[in-house]
Design a protein around this motif. Sequence first.
Motif, short mmCIF file in Angstrom:
data_model
loop_
_atom_site.label_atom_id
_atom_site.label_comp_id
_atom_site.label_asym_id
_atom_site.label_seq_id
_atom_site.Cartn_x
_atom_site.Cartn_y
_atom_site.Cartn_z
N THR A 1 -5.08 -2.16 1.29
CA THR A 1 -4.34 -3.38 0.98
C THR A 1 -5.26 -4.43 0.36
O THR A 1 -4.92 -5.61 0.32
CB THR A 1 -3.68 -3.97 2.25
OG1 THR A 1 -4.68 -4.23 3.24
CG2 THR A 1 -2.65 -3.00 2.81
N SER A 2 -6.42 -4.01 -0.12
CA SER A 2 -7.39 -4.94 -0.69
C SER A 2 -6.99 -5.44 -2.06
O SER A 2 -7.49 -6.45 -2.52
CB SER A 2 -8.77 -4.25 -0.81
OG SER A 2 -8.71 -3.19 -1.75
N GLY A 3 -6.09 -4.72 -2.73
CA GLY A 3 -5.70 -5.09 -4.09
C GLY A 3 -6.66 -4.60 -5.15
O GLY A 3 -6.49 -4.89 -6.34
N LEU A 4 -7.69 -3.83 -4.76
CA LEU A 4 -8.65 -3.32 -5.74
C LEU A 4 -8.03 -2.20 -6.58
O LEU A 4 -7.07 -1.55 -6.17
CB LEU A 4 -9.89 -2.80 -5.03
CG LEU A 4 -10.72 -3.83 -4.25
CD1 LEU A 4 -11.98 -3.18 -3.70
CD2 LEU A 4 -11.08 -5.01 -5.13
N HIS B 1 -4.21 -6.68 -7.50
CA HIS B 1 -3.16 -7.38 -6.74
C HIS B 1 -3.82 -8.34 -5.76
O HIS B 1 -4.96 -8.15 -5.36
CB HIS B 1 -2.30 -6.38 -5.96
CG HIS B 1 -1.69 -5.30 -6.79
ND1 HIS B 1 -0.58 -5.52 -7.58
CD2 HIS B 1 -2.05 -4.00 -6.97
CE1 HIS B 1 -0.28 -4.39 -8.21
NE2 HIS B 1 -1.15 -3.46 -7.86
N PRO B 2 -3.11 -9.38 -5.34
CA PRO B 2 -3.64 -10.26 -4.30
C PRO B 2 -3.92 -9.47 -3.02
O PRO B 2 -3.11 -8.63 -2.61
CB PRO B 2 -2.53 -11.29 -4.09
CG PRO B 2 -1.72 -11.25 -5.34
CD PRO B 2 -1.79 -9.84 -5.82
N VAL C 1 -12.56 -9.78 0.20
CA VAL C 1 -11.75 -8.67 0.69
C VAL C 1 -12.26 -8.25 2.06
O VAL C 1 -13.46 -8.14 2.28
CB VAL C 1 -11.82 -7.49 -0.30
CG1 VAL C 1 -11.20 -6.25 0.31
CG2 VAL C 1 -11.12 -7.85 -1.60
N THR C 2 -11.34 -8.00 3.01
CA THR C 2 -11.78 -7.70 4.36
C THR C 2 -12.00 -6.20 4.57
O THR C 2 -11.48 -5.36 3.83
CB THR C 2 -10.77 -8.20 5.41
OG1 THR C 2 -9.60 -7.37 5.36
CG2 THR C 2 -10.39 -9.65 5.17
N VAL C 3 -12.74 -5.91 5.63
CA VAL C 3 -13.01 -4.51 5.99
C VAL C 3 -11.71 -3.79 6.30
O VAL C 3 -11.48 -2.66 5.85
CB VAL C 3 -13.97 -4.46 7.19
CG1 VAL C 3 -14.14 -3.02 7.69
CG2 VAL C 3 -15.32 -5.06 6.82
N GLY C 4 -10.82 -4.43 7.06
CA GLY C 4 -9.55 -3.81 7.39
C GLY C 4 -8.68 -3.55 6.17
O GLY C 4 -7.97 -2.54 6.10
N ARG D 1 0.13 -5.88 -0.63
CA ARG D 1 0.82 -4.62 -0.84
C ARG D 1 -0.15 -3.46 -0.67
O ARG D 1 -1.37 -3.63 -0.69
CB ARG D 1 1.45 -4.56 -2.23
CG ARG D 1 0.47 -4.73 -3.37
CD ARG D 1 1.12 -4.57 -4.73
NE ARG D 1 1.52 -3.19 -4.97
CZ ARG D 1 2.20 -2.80 -6.05
NH1 ARG D 1 2.61 -3.70 -6.94
NH2 ARG D 1 2.51 -1.53 -6.23
N PHE D 2 0.39 -2.27 -0.49
CA PHE D 2 -0.41 -1.06 -0.45
C PHE D 2 -0.71 -0.62 -1.88
O PHE D 2 0.20 -0.48 -2.71
CB PHE D 2 0.35 0.05 0.29
CG PHE D 2 -0.33 1.39 0.24
CD1 PHE D 2 -1.39 1.66 1.08
CD2 PHE D 2 0.10 2.36 -0.65
CE1 PHE D 2 -2.03 2.90 1.03
CE2 PHE D 2 -0.53 3.60 -0.71
CZ PHE D 2 -1.59 3.86 0.14
N HIS D 3 -2.00 -0.45 -2.18
CA HIS D 3 -2.41 0.04 -3.49
C HIS D 3 -3.65 0.89 -3.28
O HIS D 3 -4.73 0.37 -3.01
CB HIS D 3 -2.70 -1.13 -4.44
CG HIS D 3 -2.98 -0.69 -5.86
ND1 HIS D 3 -2.00 -0.19 -6.67
CD2 HIS D 3 -4.13 -0.69 -6.59
CE1 HIS D 3 -2.52 0.11 -7.85
NE2 HIS D 3 -3.81 -0.17 -7.82
N TYR D 4 -3.48 2.20 -3.36
CA TYR D 4 -4.55 3.14 -3.04
C TYR D 4 -5.78 2.87 -3.90
O TYR D 4 -5.67 2.76 -5.12
CB TYR D 4 -4.05 4.56 -3.26
CG TYR D 4 -4.88 5.64 -2.62
CD1 TYR D 4 -4.64 6.02 -1.31
CD2 TYR D 4 -5.88 6.28 -3.33
CE1 TYR D 4 -5.40 7.03 -0.72
CE2 TYR D 4 -6.63 7.29 -2.76
CZ TYR D 4 -6.39 7.66 -1.44
OH TYR D 4 -7.14 8.65 -0.86
#
Length: 470
Positions: free
Chosen positions: A120-123, A154-155, A111-114, A159-162
């Motif tokens: 948008t990390s999917g965590l 999520h991959p 997962v990237t810093v950005g 997508r946006f996932h807070y």
Amino acid sequence: MSEATESAAGYRDAELLPGTRRALTHRVATEQSQGRAPSVVGALVRDGRMVWSGSASMVEGHEPDADTQYRIGSITKSFVAVLVMRLAEEGLVGLTDPVGAHLTDLRVPEVTVGQLLAHTSGLASETPSPWWERTPGTVRPELADVLGADPVRHPAGRRFHYSNPGYALLGALVEAKRGLPWHEALREEVLEPLGMRRTTREPQAPAAGGFAVHPWADVMVPEAVQQTGRMAPAGELWSTAADLSRWAAFLAGGQDGVLPATAVERMRESAAPIDPTAPDNGYGLGLQLLRSGGRSLAGHTGSMPGFLAAIWVSVADGLGAVAFANSTSGSAIGGFAADLLAIAADAEPRFPTPWRPADRLDPALLELAGPWYWGTSAFALRVSADGELSLARIGQAGRQGTRFHVEQDGTWTGHDGYYGGETLRVVRREDGSVSHLDLGSFMFTREPYDETAPIPGGFQGWNQGLSAGE
């Protein structure tokens, strides 16, 4: 000085008009009454300084003021994001770096810093049980405890996932690079330079107590305050209306020595896909984005047990607004803050910057001004007094215009709109005259399909076409 100039200067220098102040004060009172909050505080920022604050309380004569601390919840994320952006400005991290390149023993090293900044990390949105906002940080002492065994929902990048745990990782990243706790780095690098001495990790008097108000009865109970440990970067800070007014000014314009305006502007740009179920909401790099009443707002909302908070800035209006309530729910705090900003913007609209001609324009730039054609579509290229260019379609709906700023090599880079980030080049003939403009491979000519320009695919000339009826 002309009358118009005096009016504009007066707007910038004067306090709010009495009618505006009354409307703001009335909105605060309405929020406290209808939102059934023990207390609420609001503040307004104009052109970089707080010009109004107001409050309402359930106990007359004991209203909080702009120096009373409230817990600000997820507004904390905007502070952590600035610390990360400072690392990026210094070249210590890249926004496209996998976080695993800087933090070891993670289950999500790719997962990237950005992606963490933009959610948008999917965590996962939250930590494994128990509820992190209501349990002490000793329950989850390590990052592995924050993430749990299966943190991916999520991959990445799709997508946006807070994700609250995502900001725990960013806080740990700051600590790894600075060699000290994230909140100490924040105090040294951001809060002290901005004069925000009443923004702290733990409450300092005077501070409001947090309450839970029964949803169906007019009773309330105090909420417990937890220190959340590793999760603190997601929502731990306390602040005041006066301090967050300084933060609003910073989010609108940056500050040299903390984060330059260009980097803060990048934070305010959309960095996450829009959720089709909430098209007016977006997210940048650590900042929420909101379209409200025709205005583009950037900032953040926040909540922790017993507290609600919001901050919005409208760069176009030169305004910012801050709002607090010391209740777990009941107040639509983001809308409340947006209303405060809209009241001032509608009642006292910002005066436009006076037009002034350039002292001198480069003749080579002046040569470019005027109509250009992309195929048969007409565009106008304008040159501003500071040497910036703008290109917009003439007389028909379609793509919005783009501003361009000059680069050292003589090209221009798109600042916004469809051509944002694209390079504009002037192509000249052997005799030095302008042949055409090259914009991301699109050719703009002085005439529709100019016969003197090297049109890709060939062009036979307007007189070579079929006549009407053939």
